[in-house]
Enzyme design. Sequence first.
Site, mmCIF file in Angstrom:
data_model
loop_
_atom_site.group_PDB
_atom_site.id
_atom_site.type_symbol
_atom_site.label_atom_id
_atom_site.label_comp_id
_atom_site.label_asym_id
_atom_site.label_seq_id
_atom_site.Cartn_x
_atom_site.Cartn_y
_atom_site.Cartn_z
ATOM 1 N N SER A 299 -7.830 3.807 8.815
ATOM 2 C CA SER A 299 -8.361 3.735 7.447
ATOM 3 C C SER A 299 -7.559 2.728 6.616
ATOM 4 O O SER A 299 -8.124 1.819 5.987
ATOM 5 C CB SER A 299 -8.289 5.141 6.828
ATOM 6 N N HIS B 141 0.859 -1.191 0.000
ATOM 7 C CA HIS B 141 0.000 0.000 0.000
ATOM 8 C C HIS B 141 0.888 1.232 0.000
ATOM 9 O O HIS B 141 1.918 1.255 0.657
ATOM 10 C CB HIS B 141 -0.873 -0.009 1.268
ATOM 11 N N ASP C 32 -15.098 3.112 6.075
ATOM 12 C CA ASP C 32 -13.978 3.953 5.618
ATOM 13 C C ASP C 32 -14.395 4.794 4.422
ATOM 14 O O ASP C 32 -14.021 5.968 4.332
ATOM 15 C CB ASP C 32 -12.750 3.102 5.283
ATOM 16 N N LYS D 298 -8.719 -1.515 5.747
ATOM 17 C CA LYS D 298 -8.868 -1.996 4.358
ATOM 18 C C LYS D 298 -7.917 -3.155 4.075
ATOM 19 O O LYS D 298 -8.277 -4.133 3.419
ATOM 20 C CB LYS D 298 -8.605 -0.845 3.381
ATOM 21 N N ARG E 206 -13.821 13.158 5.639
ATOM 22 C CA ARG E 206 -12.508 13.714 6.037
ATOM 23 C C ARG E 206 -11.935 14.579 4.920
ATOM 24 O O ARG E 206 -11.324 15.610 5.170
ATOM 25 C CB ARG E 206 -11.531 12.565 6.345
HETATM 26 N N1 URA Z 1 -4.827 6.334 2.493
HETATM 27 C C1 URA Z 1 -5.909 5.745 3.024
HETATM 28 O O1 URA Z 1 -6.353 4.706 2.560
HETATM 29 N N2 URA Z 1 -6.522 6.325 4.071
HETATM 30 C C2 URA Z 1 -6.083 7.461 4.610
HETATM 31 O O2 URA Z 1 -6.671 7.922 5.560
HETATM 32 C C3 URA Z 1 -4.949 8.076 4.054
HETATM 33 C C4 URA Z 1 -4.329 7.488 2.985
#
Ligand code: URA
Length: 421
Positions: free
Chosen positions: A180, A79, A158, A184, A165
């Site tokens: 967040s 990620h 999320d 995921k 956000r």
């Molecule tokens: N990437 C994400 O998936 N969530 C965040 O809050 C910031 C970056």
Amino acid sequence: MNILDIIDKKEKGAILSKEELEFIINGYLNGSIPDYQMSALLTEIDLLGLTDQETINLTDIMLHSGDVLNLGDNITDKHSTGGVGDKTTIVLAPLVASLGVKVAKMSGRGLGHTGGTIDKLESIEGFQTSMSLEKFKKQVSDINIALVGSMGNLVPADKKIYALRDVTGTVDSIPLIASSIMSKKLASGAQNIVIDLKVGNGALINSLTEARQLANLMIKIGKQYNKKVACVLTNMNQPLGCAVGNSVEVMEAINTLKGKGPADLNELVIKLGSLMVSMALNINENEAESMVKENLYNGKGYTKMLEWVNAQGGNINNISASKHVKQIIAPKDLYISSINALKIGKLARKIGAGRLTKDDKIDLSVGIILNYKTGDFVLKDSPLATILYNDKIITDEEVLSCFTFSEKPVSKPSLIIEIIK
Ligand code: URA
């Protein structure tokens, strides 16, 4: 329980219980807590933070707000916290898949000045970024790699909270970012998680202290679920590689898998790839690094990319191209002392490569190519950058304002700052 008491409690710096966090997340998802109350709470969290235990609880609640995938053992994921010119996944995913690592990946679209892997891949004619869960699993089992935009109803909490956000200035809160990202990654069933945590003006996180806090928090969350998590802190003060856009980044990813990538992108895929391979195959990192380097330069990573693109219906010989090209010329003989990633990302967006809101349509064929990077010497009248554009234009001055120059030699900044695991 009532939301006003909870907001008041947080305002006074008290710790929220798991039940209270559950009440908030469920209430926000089912609409009984409106946006304005949720944003009041998010603002308090942004200002005052959460304890590690509150963040772990929040992650767990978000993770279970929708489907949790079981894709079998030993899935490895990567990620990125988001940056400019970040085409790493398009190189890395087939590269490690060519070494036997199972990559079952969900990626996002670009928003703001940062790009998204899904948009980039859609610049390949026919490339399908969604498929059924059965096909996804079969593709991972057959060729070790599948990459889609989303699968099932993963972490709906999320999706809804992130959108709020984004418009309430609470994107940069460390516990909110950690919960967040980790909710995921955990919901998508990865066993090994490598996070490219970008630090600098083109990234969400600008300071090294905050990057370290975020890395340690995500590792701590991962430990609760017996997941291996490694965070690589990388410099995002200048764009990664040379290409910024969508099709231009895919072309750069292809060149990188053909062994002709820019030095910084090569360095990053070798480091992230070594961590992914060593975690997935349970081997030491040096051994993994030799394997990654071999397949980066012997064409096997590229062969895997062809197999992957083909499996998802794409035609790699047909990638979106812009109508016009313009060169930005260096004003003098000078060293480049900086290339502002944030400004370049915003200019790429201005010619259509990115979105301001999630419903904006983007032009996959436009982009900016940097012909030099920080620390390079440029001769007067050489093409400093190339702009690929269609109907929206930017001026030479706008592009030149992204650079600073020096008459004295400038050292090249390091890309990899540190690794925390
Ligand atoms: N990437 C994400 O998936 N969530 C965040 O809050 C910031 C970056």
